[in-house]
Design a protein around this motif. Structure first.
Motif, PDB file in Angstrom:
ATOM      1  N   ALA A  86      69.772   5.657 185.604  1.00 21.62           N
ATOM      2  CA  ALA A  86      70.441   4.925 184.523  1.00 21.62           C
ATOM      3  C   ALA A  86      69.861   5.318 183.169  1.00 21.62           C
ATOM      4  O   ALA A  86      70.608   5.604 182.226  1.00 21.62           O
ATOM      5  CB  ALA A  86      70.320   3.420 184.750  1.00 21.62           C
ATOM      6  N   ALA A  87      68.537   5.359 183.058  1.00 22.87           N
ATOM      7  CA  ALA A  87      67.898   5.715 181.787  1.00 22.87           C
ATOM      8  C   ALA A  87      68.106   7.193 181.462  1.00 22.87           C
ATOM      9  O   ALA A  87      68.432   7.557 180.328  1.00 22.87           O
ATOM     10  CB  ALA A  87      66.411   5.384 181.838  1.00 22.87           C
ATOM     11  N   ASN A  88      67.939   8.044 182.450  1.00 20.22           N
ATOM     12  CA  ASN A  88      68.101   9.482 182.264  1.00 20.22           C
ATOM     13  C   ASN A  88      69.547   9.825 181.883  1.00 20.22           C
ATOM     14  O   ASN A  88      69.791  10.641 180.986  1.00 20.22           O
ATOM     15  CB  ASN A  88      67.694  10.195 183.557  1.00 20.22           C
ATOM     16  N   ASN A  89      70.501   9.198 182.551  1.00 19.64           N
ATOM     17  CA  ASN A  89      71.905   9.450 182.240  1.00 19.64           C
ATOM     18  C   ASN A  89      72.238   8.998 180.828  1.00 19.64           C
ATOM     19  O   ASN A  89      72.968   9.695 180.106  1.00 19.64           O
ATOM     20  CB  ASN A  89      72.822   8.750 183.241  1.00 19.64           C
ATOM     21  N   GLN A  90      71.710   7.833 180.426  1.00 17.59           N
ATOM     22  CA  GLN A  90      71.971   7.353 179.069  1.00 17.59           C
ATOM     23  C   GLN A  90      71.421   8.333 178.042  1.00 17.59           C
ATOM     24  O   GLN A  90      72.065   8.628 177.047  1.00 17.59           O
ATOM     25  CB  GLN A  90      71.362   5.960 178.851  1.00 17.59           C
ATOM     26  N   PHE A  91      70.223   8.857 178.289  1.00 13.11           N
ATOM     27  CA  PHE A  91      69.636   9.874 177.416  1.00 13.11           C
ATOM     28  C   PHE A  91      70.571  11.085 177.310  1.00 13.11           C
ATOM     29  O   PHE A  91      70.855  11.582 176.226  1.00 13.11           O
ATOM     30  CB  PHE A  91      68.271  10.306 177.972  1.00 13.11           C
ATOM     31  N   THR A  92      71.070  11.554 178.457  1.00 14.25           N
ATOM     32  CA  THR A  92      71.954  12.721 178.469  1.00 14.25           C
ATOM     33  C   THR A  92      73.224  12.449 177.678  1.00 14.25           C
ATOM     34  O   THR A  92      73.642  13.271 176.854  1.00 14.25           O
ATOM     35  CB  THR A  92      72.294  13.118 179.923  1.00 14.25           C
TER      36      THR A  92
ATOM     37  N   TRP B 187      57.654   4.404 183.045  1.00 14.90           N
ATOM     38  CA  TRP B 187      58.159   5.332 184.067  1.00 14.90           C
ATOM     39  C   TRP B 187      57.800   4.838 185.462  1.00 14.90           C
ATOM     40  O   TRP B 187      58.644   4.820 186.362  1.00 14.90           O
ATOM     41  CB  TRP B 187      57.601   6.739 183.846  1.00 14.90           C
ATOM     42  N   ASN B 188      56.558   4.442 185.662  1.00 14.15           N
ATOM     43  CA  ASN B 188      56.109   3.980 186.972  1.00 14.15           C
ATOM     44  C   ASN B 188      56.901   2.759 187.434  1.00 14.15           C
ATOM     45  O   ASN B 188      57.229   2.639 188.618  1.00 14.15           O
ATOM     46  CB  ASN B 188      54.616   3.676 186.963  1.00 14.15           C
ATOM     47  N   THR B 189      57.216   1.870 186.500  1.00 15.50           N
ATOM     48  CA  THR B 189      57.995   0.675 186.845  1.00 15.50           C
ATOM     49  C   THR B 189      59.388   1.069 187.307  1.00 15.50           C
ATOM     50  O   THR B 189      59.870   0.591 188.339  1.00 15.50           O
ATOM     51  CB  THR B 189      58.088  -0.286 185.642  1.00 15.50           C
ATOM     52  N   LEU B 190      60.054   1.950 186.542  1.00 15.62           N
ATOM     53  CA  LEU B 190      61.399   2.390 186.936  1.00 15.62           C
ATOM     54  C   LEU B 190      61.366   3.145 188.259  1.00 15.62           C
ATOM     55  O   LEU B 190      62.198   2.920 189.135  1.00 15.62           O
ATOM     56  CB  LEU B 190      62.017   3.282 185.857  1.00 15.62           C
ATOM     57  N   TRP B 191      60.432   4.066 188.381  1.00 12.38           N
ATOM     58  CA  TRP B 191      60.361   4.913 189.573  1.00 12.38           C
ATOM     59  C   TRP B 191      60.095   4.090 190.816  1.00 12.38           C
ATOM     60  O   TRP B 191      60.705   4.310 191.872  1.00 12.38           O
ATOM     61  CB  TRP B 191      59.291   5.982 189.380  1.00 12.38           C
ATOM     62  N   SER B 192      59.192   3.123 190.718  1.00 11.46           N
ATOM     63  CA  SER B 192      58.866   2.315 191.896  1.00 11.46           C
ATOM     64  C   SER B 192      60.028   1.403 192.290  1.00 11.46           C
ATOM     65  O   SER B 192      60.137   1.006 193.448  1.00 11.46           O
ATOM     66  CB  SER B 192      57.593   1.497 191.664  1.00 11.46           C
ATOM     67  N   ALA B 193      60.917   1.081 191.334  1.00 10.05           N
ATOM     68  CA  ALA B 193      62.072   0.229 191.637  1.00 10.05           C
ATOM     69  C   ALA B 193      63.181   1.007 192.350  1.00 10.05           C
ATOM     70  O   ALA B 193      64.016   0.420 193.017  1.00 10.05           O
ATOM     71  CB  ALA B 193      62.615  -0.400 190.359  1.00 10.05           C
ATOM     72  N   GLY B 194      63.197   2.324 192.190  1.00  8.54           N
ATOM     73  CA  GLY B 194      64.204   3.144 192.872  1.00  8.54           C
ATOM     74  C   GLY B 194      64.877   4.128 191.944  1.00  8.54           C
ATOM     75  O   GLY B 194      64.898   3.954 190.725  1.00  8.54           O
TER      76      GLY B 194
ATOM     77  N   ASP C   8      57.013   1.216 173.482  1.00 12.10           N
ATOM     78  CA  ASP C   8      56.525   1.365 174.850  1.00 12.10           C
ATOM     79  C   ASP C   8      57.635   1.121 175.865  1.00 12.10           C
ATOM     80  O   ASP C   8      57.823   1.870 176.797  1.00 12.10           O
ATOM     81  CB  ASP C   8      55.368   0.388 175.064  1.00 12.10           C
ATOM     82  N   CYS C   9      58.392   0.085 175.707  1.00  7.89           N
ATOM     83  CA  CYS C   9      59.515  -0.294 176.565  1.00  7.89           C
ATOM     84  C   CYS C   9      59.114  -0.695 177.972  1.00  7.89           C
ATOM     85  O   CYS C   9      59.963  -0.725 178.871  1.00  7.89           O
ATOM     86  CB  CYS C   9      60.598   0.778 176.592  1.00  7.89           C
ATOM     87  N   THR C  10      57.851  -1.003 178.199  1.00  9.99           N
ATOM     88  CA  THR C  10      57.448  -1.539 179.499  1.00  9.99           C
ATOM     89  C   THR C  10      58.142  -2.866 179.738  1.00  9.99           C
ATOM     90  O   THR C  10      58.578  -3.158 180.854  1.00  9.99           O
ATOM     91  CB  THR C  10      55.914  -1.700 179.569  1.00  9.99           C
ATOM     92  N   ASN C  11      58.274  -3.680 178.700  1.00 11.14           N
ATOM     93  CA  ASN C  11      58.954  -4.968 178.840  1.00 11.14           C
ATOM     94  C   ASN C  11      60.406  -4.774 179.260  1.00 11.14           C
ATOM     95  O   ASN C  11      60.928  -5.504 180.098  1.00 11.14           O
ATOM     96  CB  ASN C  11      58.891  -5.763 177.537  1.00 11.14           C
TER      97      ASN C  11
END
Length: 152
Positions: free
Chosen positions: A94-100, A81-88, A17-20
């Motif tokens: 950072a997560a998307n770039n690491q995936f790429t 996703w909601n946690t990351l998106w709401s933080a900015g 899940d990676c919410t944590n």
């Protein structure tokens, strides 16, 4: 304090899940995104968001259109996703770039589906900038994009 929190979060991603992890990353703050402490958390988030990892082709592009069955693509579970998106946007980047980077380093090919009415979105521009700025990727494709998926 942040080191204890990130260590606990890194161990907790085993549930997929990676919410944590996203919560731990947000607590660290935007200024910590480039830190050595943040990198393993970002990697865990990127790994959990990688769908169909065994595909040799990565699908990217306009939101929703790039999520293609049978291809590798980036999709975090809703709460994370909601946690990351709401933080900015820097946290999402950072997560998307690491995936790429992960997919590029595996020597995969990339395809893009771009919404013809809206054009290339913010995150797709960043993804393409990463790829087009990489000598390794440019060696793979030699000229242009690997694929262009037609939007449906």
């Amino acid at each position: 304090v942040a080191a204890t929190g990130s260590g606990a979060a890194t161990a907790a991603c085993a549930d997929g899940d990676c919410t944590n992890e996203t919560n731990a990353l947000v607590r660290m703050g935007e200024e910590a995104l480039g830190s050595l402490e943040a990198q393993p958390i970002i990697q865990k988030i990127a790994n959990s968001a990688t769908q169909n990892p065994s595909s040799r082709v990565v699908s990217m592009g306009s939101n929703g259109l790039y999520q293609k069955e049978g291809y590798t693509f980036f999709e975090l579970p809703g709460k994370a996703w909601n946690t990351l998106w709401s933080a900015g946007t820097k946290f999402v980047e950072a997560a998307n770039n690491q995936f790429t980077y992960n997919q590029m380093n595996q020597g995969k090919e990339f395809g893009f589906t771009i919404n013809p009415e809206i054009g290339m979105g913010y995150f797709t521009k960043i993804e393409y900038a990463i790829l087009s700025g990489s000598e390794k990727y440019l060696e793979i494709i030699r000229d242009g994009w690997d694929y262009y998926f037609v939007p449906k």
